[in-house]
Scaffold this motif. Structure first.
Motif, PDB file in Angstrom:
ATOM      1  N   ALA A 128      33.310  48.306  28.825  1.00 48.90           N
ATOM      2  CA  ALA A 128      34.666  48.846  28.965  1.00 48.90           C
ATOM      3  C   ALA A 128      34.688  50.070  29.861  1.00 48.90           C
ATOM      4  CB  ALA A 128      35.235  49.191  27.585  1.00 48.90           C
ATOM      5  N   HIS A 129      33.530  50.694  30.037  1.00 48.91           N
ATOM      6  CA  HIS A 129      33.415  51.898  30.856  1.00 48.91           C
ATOM      7  C   HIS A 129      32.600  51.658  32.120  1.00 48.91           C
ATOM      8  CE1 HIS A 129      34.972  53.899  27.272  1.00 48.91           C
ATOM      9  NE2 HIS A 129      34.024  53.291  26.571  1.00 48.91           N
ATOM     10  N   GLY A 130      32.283  50.394  32.419  1.00 48.55           N
ATOM     11  CA  GLY A 130      31.480  50.084  33.596  1.00 48.55           C
ATOM     12  C   GLY A 130      30.056  50.590  33.486  1.00 48.55           C
ATOM     13  N   LEU A 131      29.537  50.670  32.254  1.00 47.34           N
ATOM     14  CA  LEU A 131      28.204  51.230  32.006  1.00 47.34           C
ATOM     15  C   LEU A 131      27.317  50.211  31.291  1.00 47.34           C
ATOM     16  CD1 LEU A 131      29.354  54.729  30.655  1.00 47.34           C
ATOM     17  CD2 LEU A 131      28.498  54.224  32.965  1.00 47.34           C
ATOM     18  N   ALA A 132      26.027  50.425  31.373  1.00 46.24           N
ATOM     19  CA  ALA A 132      25.059  49.585  30.659  1.00 46.24           C
ATOM     20  C   ALA A 132      23.729  50.311  30.615  1.00 46.24           C
ATOM     21  CB  ALA A 132      24.896  48.230  31.347  1.00 46.24           C
ATOM     22  N   THR A 133      22.833  49.793  29.790  1.00 46.63           N
ATOM     23  CA  THR A 133      21.442  50.237  29.796  1.00 46.63           C
ATOM     24  C   THR A 133      20.571  49.007  29.659  1.00 46.63           C
ATOM     25  OG1 THR A 133      19.930  51.942  28.970  1.00 46.63           O
ATOM     26  CG2 THR A 133      21.106  50.612  27.313  1.00 46.63           C
ATOM     27  N   THR A 134      19.292  49.143  29.897  1.00 47.77           N
ATOM     28  CA  THR A 134      18.402  47.987  29.898  1.00 47.77           C
ATOM     29  C   THR A 134      18.324  47.368  28.510  1.00 47.77           C
ATOM     30  OG1 THR A 134      17.076  49.010  31.628  1.00 47.77           O
ATOM     31  CG2 THR A 134      16.084  47.171  30.442  1.00 47.77           C
ATOM     32  N   GLY A 135      18.732  46.113  28.409  1.00 42.99           N
ATOM     33  CA  GLY A 135      18.646  45.352  27.167  1.00 42.99           C
ATOM     34  C   GLY A 135      17.864  44.084  27.400  1.00 42.99           C
ATOM     35  N   GLY A 136      17.749  43.238  26.381  1.00 46.72           N
ATOM     36  CA  GLY A 136      16.989  42.006  26.508  1.00 46.72           C
ATOM     37  C   GLY A 136      17.703  40.982  27.368  1.00 46.72           C
ATOM     38  N   THR A 141      19.428  39.286  20.849  1.00 43.29           N
ATOM     39  CA  THR A 141      18.234  40.075  20.530  1.00 43.29           C
ATOM     40  C   THR A 141      18.649  41.355  19.806  1.00 43.29           C
ATOM     41  OG1 THR A 141      17.096  39.251  22.491  1.00 43.29           O
ATOM     42  CG2 THR A 141      16.260  41.280  21.532  1.00 43.29           C
ATOM     43  N   GLY A 142      17.875  41.781  18.821  1.00 44.28           N
ATOM     44  CA  GLY A 142      18.167  43.025  18.115  1.00 44.28           C
ATOM     45  C   GLY A 142      17.799  44.247  18.935  1.00 44.28           C
ATOM     46  N   VAL A 143      18.644  45.265  18.878  1.00 43.77           N
ATOM     47  CA  VAL A 143      18.398  46.504  19.608  1.00 43.77           C
ATOM     48  C   VAL A 143      17.116  47.185  19.117  1.00 43.77           C
ATOM     49  CG1 VAL A 143      19.276  48.841  20.008  1.00 43.77           C
ATOM     50  CG2 VAL A 143      20.816  46.877  20.188  1.00 43.77           C
ATOM     51  N   ALA A 144      16.926  47.249  17.814  1.00 43.71           N
ATOM     52  CA  ALA A 144      15.801  48.016  17.258  1.00 43.71           C
ATOM     53  C   ALA A 144      14.460  47.421  17.666  1.00 43.71           C
ATOM     54  CB  ALA A 144      15.917  48.084  15.742  1.00 43.71           C
ATOM     55  N   GLY A 145      14.292  46.125  17.455  1.00 44.14           N
ATOM     56  CA  GLY A 145      13.011  45.512  17.770  1.00 44.14           C
ATOM     57  C   GLY A 145      12.668  45.619  19.242  1.00 44.14           C
ATOM     58  N   LEU A 146      13.637  45.316  20.095  1.00 44.74           N
ATOM     59  CA  LEU A 146      13.381  45.395  21.533  1.00 44.74           C
ATOM     60  C   LEU A 146      13.015  46.810  21.948  1.00 44.74           C
ATOM     61  CD1 LEU A 146      13.798  43.587  24.277  1.00 44.74           C
ATOM     62  CD2 LEU A 146      15.656  45.198  24.590  1.00 44.74           C
ATOM     63  N   GLY A 150       9.313  48.528  23.549  1.00 42.33           N
ATOM     64  CA  GLY A 150       9.310  48.841  24.981  1.00 42.33           C
ATOM     65  C   GLY A 150      10.630  48.535  25.647  1.00 42.33           C
ATOM     66  N   GLY A 151      11.004  47.249  25.692  1.00 41.49           N
ATOM     67  CA  GLY A 151      12.313  46.898  26.210  1.00 41.49           C
ATOM     68  C   GLY A 151      12.325  46.360  27.617  1.00 41.49           C
ATOM     69  N   ILE A 152      11.889  45.099  27.791  1.00 41.55           N
ATOM     70  CA  ILE A 152      11.961  44.405  29.068  1.00 41.55           C
ATOM     71  C   ILE A 152      13.345  43.781  29.216  1.00 41.55           C
ATOM     72  CG2 ILE A 152      11.120  42.330  30.250  1.00 41.55           C
ATOM     73  CD1 ILE A 152       8.331  42.997  29.323  1.00 41.55           C
ATOM     74  N   GLY A 153      13.959  43.926  30.389  1.00 38.22           N
ATOM     75  CA  GLY A 153      15.279  43.343  30.606  1.00 38.22           C
ATOM     76  C   GLY A 153      15.658  43.333  32.073  1.00 38.22           C
ATOM     77  N   TRP A 154      16.854  42.813  32.359  1.00 34.17           N
ATOM     78  CA  TRP A 154      17.299  42.631  33.748  1.00 34.17           C
ATOM     79  C   TRP A 154      17.346  43.932  34.532  1.00 34.17           C
ATOM     80  CZ3 TRP A 154      16.862  38.032  35.482  1.00 34.17           C
ATOM     81  CH2 TRP A 154      17.135  36.914  34.692  1.00 34.17           C
ATOM     82  N   LEU A 155      17.646  45.033  33.900  1.00 35.53           N
ATOM     83  CA  LEU A 155      17.876  46.289  34.618  1.00 35.53           C
ATOM     84  C   LEU A 155      16.635  47.171  34.708  1.00 35.53           C
ATOM     85  CD1 LEU A 155      21.336  47.265  33.060  1.00 35.53           C
ATOM     86  CD2 LEU A 155      20.892  45.946  35.143  1.00 35.53           C
ATOM     87  N   MET A 156      15.499  46.706  34.219  1.00 33.39           N
ATOM     88  CA  MET A 156      14.346  47.603  34.077  1.00 33.39           C
ATOM     89  C   MET A 156      13.802  48.104  35.407  1.00 33.39           C
ATOM     90  SD  MET A 156      11.432  44.888  32.860  1.00 33.39           S
ATOM     91  CE  MET A 156      11.185  43.331  33.733  1.00 33.39           C
ATOM     92  N   ARG A 157      13.862  47.303  36.450  1.00 37.13           N
ATOM     93  CA  ARG A 157      13.305  47.760  37.726  1.00 37.13           C
ATOM     94  C   ARG A 157      14.176  48.852  38.349  1.00 37.13           C
ATOM     95  NH1 ARG A 157      10.007  45.530  41.001  1.00 37.13           N
ATOM     96  NH2 ARG A 157      11.505  45.596  42.735  1.00 37.13           N
ATOM     97  N   LYS A 158      15.463  48.850  38.019  1.00 38.25           N
ATOM     98  CA  LYS A 158      16.374  49.868  38.535  1.00 38.25           C
ATOM     99  C   LYS A 158      16.459  51.074  37.611  1.00 38.25           C
ATOM    100  CE  LYS A 158      19.759  51.668  41.004  1.00 38.25           C
ATOM    101  NZ  LYS A 158      19.487  52.307  42.315  1.00 38.25           N
TER     102      LYS A 158
END
Length: 470
Positions: A128-136, A141-146, A150-158
């Protein structure tokens, strides 16, 4: 620690239930069977009690109750948990899955997320705010476990791994103490939480940094016939070598799922797919992805501008709750010709059409964080592979043996190239040695020392366990 108690009398249960705002479930109660079920249908455990917590106060109460009555504790967050450690037989499951609230501060570009939330909950609020963070790469996927692994996801390289975007965490320790961990408070614990898993306590909420993303991104997979795997991977090796940080890619080896976007004649056809997400302007992405889309003769090109949240959930229906999942993983170096031959020889030898492997491209922002900055230790690896045997419950007799054997054969064939392992991709039978492999001896020793400070009796041992020093 003493042998856990398995019997709980009625008066004790009633007293515990009266202290909790959430529900306490036992065998025979309505909702018990649903509450003990997790994403991986292979897991079939029956806890004595399930404490469905409504907030941090309930978590404190549940931890104190379990400790005082010497009951084994399992902790459930979002409920993927392939390894099955989120539930237990006879003990108590402290269940956070009802704690899914997300609060976004668009000015500060931060989000506070409860410990039972899914990534779909986070994405729904931040978009809703044009924002995001690296998710699965799967939105259920659960936020806590990922995050804790560590947290591998689409945005990790950026934007880095999920742990690189973690600003603070609220946690209940083994002795029922509520603490906040950040760079300024309990900094040793904060270091450990960023990759050390659920070993140190129960995280009731996370605070993340957010970044402008989309809301429209250029994303989607391009498929080639399985016979073209060698050519596709040689092209891919060169394509990603100098890729911009905005480009996240995942290679999938398996079959084309029977989705409406795929022509019926391609359903279940073996194929190699390079799935991409360009976390930058769409017009830039068009130029960057053009060589990928023009390589060879694709069976199907589904790259298009789409909402980031749609891409995040694009594969959800191909990894359904209740199916059986058995996986192995390892970090890998750059794709040499010999390594590519291993993929060619093993990636398509599964018998179940639902089995698949996914190869993640790391690097970028992931590799620019110092390896000692967090407990996640795979920053120097170019790639990670997850080999996943999958079958429906009604296909167990047909596929269970063949798919577990295929997963193990594939991993064995990768042995000469293995460089470590991502702790979130460890399975139930991987054992202590693979946990040590995930961290390396230096990081493991430091984690064991912090474990000894916050959980000396190893109360939280149903996880990829780090035994406390001493």
């Amino acid at each position: 620690m003493p042998e856990p108690q398995t019997e709980i009398d009625e008066e004790t249960v009633q007293g515990f239930s009266a202290e909790l705002r959430g529900e306490v479930l036992r065998q025979g109660d309505a909702g018990y069977d649903e509450a003990r079920t997790i994403w991986n249908g292979m897991i079939d455990k029956r806890p004595a009690l399930i404490a469905q917590c409504a907030g941090a106060a309930d978590v404190i109460t549940a931890v104190n109750f379990a400790r005082e009555n010497n009951h084994e504790i399992a902790v459930r967050g979002g409920g993927h948990n392939v390894a099955g450690t989120a539930v237990c037989d006879d003990g108590i499951v402290i269940d956070l899955s009802a704690m899914r609230a997300v609060w976004v501060d668009p000015r500060a570009r931060t989000a506070r997320v409860q410990g039972g939330a899914l990534w779909s909950d986070v994405d729904h609020e931040t978009r809703a705010h044009g924002l995001a963070t690296t998710g699965g790469i799967v939105s259920h996927t659960g936020v806590a476990g990922l995050t804790l692994g560590g947290g591998i996801g689409w945005l990790m390289r950026k934007h880095g791994l999920t742990v690189d975007n973690l600003l603070s965490a609220d946690m209940v320790t083994a002795d029922g103490e509520f603490v906040r961990a950040s760079d300024d408070e309990h900094s040793d614990l904060f270091w450990a939480l960023r990759g050390g898993g659920g070993n140190f306590g129960i995280v009731t909420s996370f605070e993340f940094a957010l970044h402008p993303v989309g809301p429209t991104v250029l994303a989607g997979p391009v498929f080639w016939p399985a016979d073209d795997t060698a050519n596709a991977l040689r092209f891919y090796r060169d394509f990603v070598r100098d890729a911009p940080d905005e480009l996240g890619t995942v290679v999938k080896f398996g079959t084309i799922p029977p989705l409406p976007v795929a022509p019926e004649e391609l359903h279940w056809r073996p194929a190699v797919a390079i799935n991409a997400c360009y976390a930058g302007p769409v017009e830039e992405g068009e130029s960057v992805l053009r060589p990928l889309r023009e390589h060879g003769t694709p069976l199907l090109d589904l790259v298009s501008p789409e909402p980031y949240v749609a891409h995040q959930s694009g594969t959800d229906s191909t990894v359904l709750h209740g199916w059986h999942y058995y996986w192995k993983s390892t970090d890998l170096p750059e794709l040499s010709d010999d390594l590519i031959d291993v993929f060619v020889n093993h990636a398509f030898s599964a018998e179940s059409p639902r089995s698949y492997s996914v190869l993640f491209h790391l690097g970028g922002a992931v590799s620019r964080v110092d390896n000692d900055a967090t407990a996640y230790t795979g920053r120097n690896a170019p790639h990670n592979i997850n080999i996943n045997g999958v079958w429906r419950p009604d296909e167990t007799e047909e596929f269970a043996d063949s798919e577990t054997a295929w997963v193990r054969r594939f991993l064995d064939a990768l042995e000469p190239y293995r460089e470590g392992v991502y702790v979130n991709f460890l399975d139930a039978d991987d054992g202590t040695q693979r946990v040590r492999e995930a961290y390396g001896e230096h990081t493991y020793r430091r984690l064991a020392e912090i474990k000894a400070e916050y959980d000396p009796d190893n109360v939280f041992h149903l996880n990829q366990n780090i035994e406390p020093t001493g």
